[in-house]
Design a protein around this motif. Structure first.
Motif, PDB file in Angstrom:
ATOM      1  N   SER A  33      74.841  96.589  36.357  1.00  0.00           N
ATOM      2  CA  SER A  33      75.728  97.750  36.288  1.00  0.00           C
ATOM      3  C   SER A  33      76.170  97.961  34.849  1.00  0.00           C
ATOM      4  O   SER A  33      76.639  97.025  34.195  1.00  0.00           O
ATOM      5  N   TYR A  36      78.665 100.494  32.691  1.00  0.00           N
ATOM      6  CA  TYR A  36      79.739 101.447  32.934  1.00  0.00           C
ATOM      7  C   TYR A  36      80.776 101.354  31.822  1.00  0.00           C
ATOM      8  O   TYR A  36      80.791 100.391  31.051  1.00  0.00           O
ATOM      9  N   GLU A  37      81.629 102.356  31.754  1.00  0.00           N
ATOM     10  CA  GLU A  37      82.725 102.308  30.794  1.00  0.00           C
ATOM     11  C   GLU A  37      83.980 101.834  31.506  1.00  0.00           C
ATOM     12  O   GLU A  37      84.321 102.299  32.592  1.00  0.00           O
ATOM     13  N   TRP A  38      84.663 100.862  30.884  1.00  0.00           N
ATOM     14  CA  TRP A  38      85.908 100.343  31.437  1.00  0.00           C
ATOM     15  C   TRP A  38      86.875 100.094  30.290  1.00  0.00           C
ATOM     16  O   TRP A  38      86.549  99.368  29.354  1.00  0.00           O
ATOM     17  N   LYS A  39      88.019 100.722  30.361  1.00  0.00           N
ATOM     18  CA  LYS A  39      89.075 100.591  29.356  1.00  0.00           C
ATOM     19  C   LYS A  39      88.549 100.879  27.951  1.00  0.00           C
ATOM     20  O   LYS A  39      88.812 100.143  26.998  1.00  0.00           O
ATOM     21  N   GLN A  78      80.503  98.354  29.339  1.00  0.00           N
ATOM     22  CA  GLN A  78      80.361  97.038  29.967  1.00  0.00           C
ATOM     23  C   GLN A  78      78.973  96.926  30.595  1.00  0.00           C
ATOM     24  O   GLN A  78      78.396  97.927  31.026  1.00  0.00           O
ATOM     25  N   ASP A 134      77.275  94.268  33.521  1.00  0.00           N
ATOM     26  CA  ASP A 134      77.507  93.135  34.410  1.00  0.00           C
ATOM     27  C   ASP A 134      76.364  92.984  35.411  1.00  0.00           C
ATOM     28  O   ASP A 134      75.785  93.978  35.860  1.00  0.00           O
ATOM     29  N   TYR A 171      88.022  92.771  42.221  1.00  0.00           N
ATOM     30  CA  TYR A 171      88.109  93.728  41.114  1.00  0.00           C
ATOM     31  C   TYR A 171      89.441  94.482  41.142  1.00  0.00           C
ATOM     32  O   TYR A 171      89.967  94.785  42.213  1.00  0.00           O
ATOM     33  N   GLU A 172      89.921  94.821  39.955  1.00  0.00           N
ATOM     34  CA  GLU A 172      91.124  95.648  39.822  1.00  0.00           C
ATOM     35  C   GLU A 172      90.891  97.015  40.473  1.00  0.00           C
ATOM     36  O   GLU A 172      91.745  97.541  41.185  1.00  0.00           O
ATOM     37  N   VAL A 173      89.724  97.599  40.203  1.00  0.00           N
ATOM     38  CA  VAL A 173      89.307  98.860  40.827  1.00  0.00           C
ATOM     39  C   VAL A 173      87.898  98.636  41.365  1.00  0.00           C
ATOM     40  O   VAL A 173      86.947  98.536  40.598  1.00  0.00           O
ATOM     41  N   CYS A 174      87.794  98.533  42.686  1.00  0.00           N
ATOM     42  CA  CYS A 174      86.477  98.256  43.268  1.00  0.00           C
ATOM     43  C   CYS A 174      85.801  99.553  43.707  1.00  0.00           C
ATOM     44  O   CYS A 174      86.449 100.537  44.052  1.00  0.00           O
ATOM     45  N   GLU A 175      84.494  99.517  43.634  1.00  0.00           N
ATOM     46  CA  GLU A 175      83.693 100.659  44.064  1.00  0.00           C
ATOM     47  C   GLU A 175      83.568 100.664  45.576  1.00  0.00           C
ATOM     48  O   GLU A 175      83.162  99.670  46.176  1.00  0.00           O
TER      49      GLU A 175
END
Length: 135
Positions: free
Chosen positions: A68, A70-73, A77, A79, A106-110
């Protein structure tokens, strides 16, 4: 004559209701596939077993080794994850999402879902027998 019309109307409505119930499990959108990514096999199995045990899913496939990006904060990223492919009723997706959110690391899960438009009728019948309508 009025009594005869009432009886005929009652029979027709009853047949329509019976037909609707018999074919309801194969109506497009009755069932959905939900997708959830997880960081490891342990969490994948924990979520999968919990969803099936709670009758929120009839079947969960665990697909290993996905990457994966993706953009995070504000940062890109990358992973290694696993993907859960979850078969459920569309009416139960909110409950399924709640379960995943409460049990995910996860803090925000899909959790995303797509309606199933067509499928093997015996499979969809089985899915409907396992995962009942939302109350």
């Amino acid at each position: 004559m009025i009594f005869k019309n009432i009886i005929i109307t009652t029979i027709v409505l009853s047949l329509r209701r019976s037909f609707s119930m018999a074919t309801n499990s194969s109506l497009p959108g009755t069932f959905s596939v939900a997708y959830v990514t997880v960081p490891n096999e342990e969490l994948a199995k924990t979520l999968a077993k919990g969803l099936v045990r709670e009758k929120l899913a009839a079947c969960v496939n665990i697909i290993p080794r996905i990457t994966s990006i993706y953009e995070w904060k504000g940062e890109i990223q990358e992973d290694n994850e696993l993907l859960l492919m979850i078969k459920t009723r569309t009416s139960r997706v909110d409950e399924l999402t709640k379960f995943v959110r409460e049990n995910h690391s996860y803090e925000v899960c899909e959790v995303i879902s797509l309606p199933i438009e067509k499928g093997n009728p015996p499979y969809l019948k089985w899915l409907g027998e396992i995962v009942h309508e939302s109350q």
